[in-house]
Design a protein around this motif. Sequence first.
Motif, PDB file in Angstrom:
ATOM      1  N   GLU A  70       5.517 -55.647  43.461  1.00 25.40           N
ATOM      2  CA  GLU A  70       6.706 -56.699  43.286  1.00 25.40           C
ATOM      3  C   GLU A  70       5.971 -58.071  42.422  1.00 25.40           C
ATOM      4  OE1 GLU A  70      10.625 -59.094  45.213  1.00 25.40           O
ATOM      5  OE2 GLU A  70       8.932 -57.915  46.432  1.00 25.40           O
ATOM      6  N   LYS A  71       6.468 -58.459  41.543  1.00 24.77           N
ATOM      7  CA  LYS A  71       5.937 -59.675  40.806  1.00 24.77           C
ATOM      8  C   LYS A  71       4.337 -59.901  40.673  1.00 24.77           C
ATOM      9  CE  LYS A  71       9.401 -63.188  41.839  1.00 24.77           C
ATOM     10  NZ  LYS A  71      10.605 -62.169  42.562  1.00 24.77           N
ATOM     11  N   ARG A  72       3.906 -58.493  40.319  1.00 25.95           N
ATOM     12  CA  ARG A  72       2.659 -58.186  39.947  1.00 25.95           C
ATOM     13  C   ARG A  72       1.611 -58.486  41.101  1.00 25.95           C
ATOM     14  NH1 ARG A  72       2.132 -56.628  35.296  1.00 25.95           N
ATOM     15  NH2 ARG A  72      -0.307 -57.024  35.236  1.00 25.95           N
ATOM     16  N   SER A  73       2.114 -58.412  42.114  1.00 29.58           N
ATOM     17  CA  SER A  73       1.266 -58.781  43.370  1.00 29.58           C
ATOM     18  C   SER A  73       0.458 -57.261  43.995  1.00 29.58           C
ATOM     19  CB  SER A  73       1.974 -59.007  44.633  1.00 29.58           C
ATOM     20  OG  SER A  73       3.076 -58.281  45.269  1.00 29.58           O
ATOM     21  N   TRP A 165       9.300 -66.817  45.080  1.00 32.04           N
ATOM     22  CA  TRP A 165       8.610 -67.565  44.046  1.00 32.04           C
ATOM     23  C   TRP A 165       8.069 -69.055  45.001  1.00 32.04           C
ATOM     24  CZ3 TRP A 165       5.634 -67.610  40.224  1.00 32.04           C
ATOM     25  CH2 TRP A 165       5.365 -68.751  39.458  1.00 32.04           C
TER      26      TRP A 165
END
Length: 221
Positions: A70-73, A165
Amino acid sequence: MNPLADVLPATVVTAVRLDDAGTGPLHPDEEPAVAKAVATRRAEFTTARRCARDALASLGAAADAVPVGEKRSPVWPPGVVGSITHTVGFRGAAVAWSAQVRSVGVDAEQHGPLPDGVLEAVSSAGERSVLAALAADHPYVHWDRLLFSAKESVYKTWFPLTGRWLGFEEAFLTPGPDGTFRAELLVPGPVVDGVTVSEFHGRWTVSGAHLVTAIALPPQG
């Protein structure tokens, strides 16, 4: 030379590479993240993933892949926390057992001034006042770049704990000339071990052409 190891406790295992030679192919589970990327982006991603796998192996949690979530993590093996960073001439990863460290955030940057206008976009007037005082006494450090890097480490520590975020304006960053920094969260912090975390503490160092920041959040309570 491993500046990540210099700014993290012994409970965190790190791996660093300064070029992209001999890092081998990506695992099929990692490939989709850079399937359409340009060659330079693909190379840095491949080497950074190699650092992550090397660090996991040293930790005793070997994994065939560290895919993008998720979200490039990064998606770490069960029971492991970690963080990955890459910039020109530097790729690195840091991992730890979640029983010993609750979250990790690392960032590496070129040690030079931020481009025009970036500092104003990522900092408050109060933070810029702090940086100006530091620069007057310690002009050898690019404090604007340090603030940017430390806030990147803050976000990488925050996100695995919250899944949310965190904007640059939502943490007040105070660096110190002694190689430490403190980030006061200006929004409700994550609850870790039954304790609400209101600030993160980290360390920084300059190593050659690079500036490195890191946070290792210990168990709370």
